[in-house]
Design an enzyme around this catalytic site. Structure first.
Site, PDB file in Angstrom:
ATOM      1  N   LYS A  21       0.824  -1.216   0.000  1.00 14.90           N
ATOM      2  CA  LYS A  21       0.000   0.000   0.000  1.00 14.90           C
ATOM      3  C   LYS A  21       0.855   1.261   0.000  1.00 14.90           C
ATOM      4  CE  LYS A  21      -2.030  -0.940   3.905  1.00 14.90           C
ATOM      5  NZ  LYS A  21      -1.429  -2.214   4.334  1.00 14.90           N
ATOM      6  N   ARG A 174       0.501  -8.769  13.608  1.00 12.26           N
ATOM      7  CA  ARG A 174      -0.078  -7.801  12.663  1.00 12.26           C
ATOM      8  C   ARG A 174      -1.106  -8.468  11.750  1.00 12.26           C
ATOM      9  NH1 ARG A 174       5.269  -5.641  10.138  1.00 12.26           N
ATOM     10  NH2 ARG A 174       4.036  -4.235   8.849  1.00 12.26           N
TER      11      ARG A 174
END
Ligand code: ADP
Length: 227
Positions: A21, A174
């Site tokens: 991203k 995560r």
């Protein structure tokens, strides 16, 4: 090359850690002439600068967990109020849970949410293999983009660092946090008519090309963005 549609300027890049991203957000933001707003970068800068907010965020980030919403909103809210973000932005790493999505909806409408899709084994390899030059910021990967000399930056010769949250135990956390807290946003944005799935596999150039095509396409349908 197709320029992204001028109307799609308030964008969220959503997807698991390691999906690319940040890389794509920087490129698309520059092409659209809007700021790239990465909450991860903002928080890392606060940690480096040793601000009170940075000190409070540090342990959460190292462990791979989310920083409390109030802190993230403090840092992002301030940035969103700057004039350059009034008509457009690429949000990278925010929102990460439903409460953050609600706060964002209060502050700004959105034009599209790009959902970066990548299989878990690829994410793990990208994250645990990532190494960064502390001097110039060049990003390497031990398998897919190794430096010429192991552990050293090609440009600077500096010893490469690993982000604390790229260590295998933090990566596991995560990915779990993403699945539990962030992935539910997909359904939310899908029903709002904003979600545009993106195949995030392949080279950065391939992904940028797919992104440009997606941004140039008209939205699937208009729907209420309310929560
Ligand atoms: P990635 O998306 O690859 O995990 P980021 O650089 O976006 O990396 O984020 C790094 C860390 O910063 C996250 O693991 C989390 O601790 C914190 N963080 C970033 N954005 C947010 C957010 N919106 N809410 C809570 N914590 C955040």
């Amino acid at each position: 090359m197709t320029a992204p549609a001028a109307s799609a300027r308030r964008l969220v890049f959503l997807g698991p850690p390691g999906a690319g991203k940040g890389t794509q957000a920087a490129i698309v933001a520059a092409e659209l002439g809007v700021p790239h707003l990465s909450t991860g970068d903002m928080l890392r800068a606060a940690v480096r600068e040793g601000t009170e907010l940075g000190k409070a965020a540090d342990a959460h980030m190292r462990a791979g967990g989310l920083v409390p919403d109030a802190l993230v909103l403090e840092i992002l809210g301030e940035r969103l109020r700057k004039p350059d973000a009034a008509t457009g932005f690429v949000l990278d790493g925010f929102p990460r849970n439903l409460a953050q999505a609600k706060e964002l909806a209060r502050r700004s409408p959105l034009d599209a949410v790009l959902w970066f899709e990548l299989p878990r084994p690829v994410l793990v390899e990208r994250l645990t293999g990532r190494r960064v030059c502390p001097t110039c910021g060049t990003v390497y990967n031990v398998t897919s983009r190794p430096p010429r000399v192991e552990g050293r930056c090609d440009r600077e010769g500096a010893a490469l660092d690993q982000r604390p949250d790229d260590r295998p135990d933090a990566v596991g956390v995560r990915l779990r946090v993403y699945a539990e807290q962030t992935a539910p946003l997909l359904e939310h944005y899908r029903s709002a008519g904003l979600l545009r799935p993106l195949d995030a596999a392949g080279s950065p150039g391939d992904v940028t090309e797919r992104l440009r095509r997606l941004l140039a396409a008209p939205p699937a349908r208009r729907a209420s963005q309310g929560l």
